[in-house]
Design an enzyme around this catalytic site. Structure first.
Site, short mmCIF file in Angstrom:
data_model
loop_
_atom_site.label_atom_id
_atom_site.label_comp_id
_atom_site.label_asym_id
_atom_site.label_seq_id
_atom_site.Cartn_x
_atom_site.Cartn_y
_atom_site.Cartn_z
N ARG A 32 -3.38 -0.56 5.53
CA ARG A 32 -3.98 -1.65 4.74
C ARG A 32 -3.06 -2.86 4.59
O ARG A 32 -3.46 -4.00 4.87
CB ARG A 32 -4.38 -1.14 3.34
CG ARG A 32 -5.52 -0.15 3.38
CD ARG A 32 -5.66 0.57 2.06
NE ARG A 32 -4.53 1.46 1.81
CZ ARG A 32 -4.34 2.15 0.70
NH1 ARG A 32 -5.21 2.05 -0.28
NH2 ARG A 32 -3.29 2.95 0.58
N ASP A 75 -8.38 3.72 1.37
CA ASP A 75 -7.42 4.06 2.42
C ASP A 75 -8.17 4.55 3.66
O ASP A 75 -8.83 5.58 3.60
CB ASP A 75 -6.47 5.14 1.90
CG ASP A 75 -5.25 5.28 2.77
OD1 ASP A 75 -5.29 4.84 3.94
OD2 ASP A 75 -4.24 5.82 2.28
N CYS A 80 0.87 -1.19 0.00
CA CYS A 80 0.00 0.00 0.00
C CYS A 80 0.90 1.23 0.00
O CYS A 80 2.08 1.15 -0.38
CB CYS A 80 -0.99 -0.02 1.17
SG CYS A 80 -0.25 0.08 2.82
P1 4NP Z 1 -1.82 2.90 4.12
O1 4NP Z 1 -2.43 4.27 4.66
O2 4NP Z 1 -1.27 3.19 2.73
O3 4NP Z 1 -2.98 1.96 4.07
O4 4NP Z 1 -0.75 2.48 5.09
C1 4NP Z 1 -1.70 5.45 4.75
C2 4NP Z 1 -0.86 5.67 5.83
C3 4NP Z 1 -0.17 6.85 5.94
C4 4NP Z 1 -0.31 7.82 4.96
C5 4NP Z 1 -1.15 7.61 3.89
C6 4NP Z 1 -1.83 6.42 3.78
N1 4NP Z 1 0.39 9.04 5.06
O5 4NP Z 1 0.15 9.94 4.26
O6 4NP Z 1 1.25 9.18 5.96
#
Ligand code: 4NP
Length: 156
Positions: free
Chosen positions: A9, A119, A3
């Site tokens: 995720r 997300d 991800c």
């Molecule tokens: P992930 O979610 O891709 O599902 O781990 C996110 C976690 C952090 C961030 C964006 C999406 N961020 O911008 O820090």
């Protein structure tokens, strides 16, 4: 399992698939990574950890890392959570990119529809429960699809 941040995720996807593989007696090595490096070294988001635990899956010991192109050499298949992850993995992989090894995770549930795992990072706890359910169903399909094949290979 890939991800963006590797804290919401894909840690769930790693934990769920590894758990199901163990339960099915499959010797699979499942890992996760993020296309971004902002959270490298961090544990999963506390709501991912909480929802996983409520479902009997412990992801608390995972630590985030960035995707590297050599993951194409070390893994048979790479699932991405959304279409921007797909584009990022492609761009990061250079000559090691192998289209036959990459797909959106939800294409296991809804073939060819290119649906994204949303997300949950910007939302509340219910978003993490919804994402858990989607990933859980997709991982059941993966076990059904490749689990039998792995047994066949192991029998030879
Ligand atoms: P992930 O979610 O891709 O599902 O781990 C996110 C976690 C952090 C961030 C964006 C999406 N961020 O911008 O820090």
């Amino acid at each position: 399992m890939v991800c963006l941040g590797n804290i919401c995720r894909s840690p769930l996807a790693e934990g769920i698939l590894q758990h199901k593989a163990w339960k099915a007696g499959l010797q699979w090595s499942v890992e996760s990574a993020g296309t971004g490096a902002w959270h490298a070294g961090e544990p999963p988001h506390h709501l991912s950890t909480k929802v996983a635990k409520l479902n009997g899956v412990d992801i608390s010991k995972q630590r985030a890392r960035q995707f590297v192109k050599e993951d194409f050499l070390n893994y048979d298949f790479i699932y991405v959570m959304d279409s921007s992850n797909y584009i990022d993995v492609k761009q990061m992989s250079g000559k090691l990119w192998n289209e036959t090894k990459v797909d959106l995770l939800l294409n296991e549930l809804h073939p060819g529809q290119n649906r994204n795992v949303p997300d949950p990072w910007y939302g509340k706890e219910d978003g993490y429960h919804k994402v858990y359910e989607m990933i859980d169903q997709a991982c059941d399909k993966i076990i059904q699809k490749y689990g039998a094949r792995t047994e066949l290979i192991a029998d030879v």
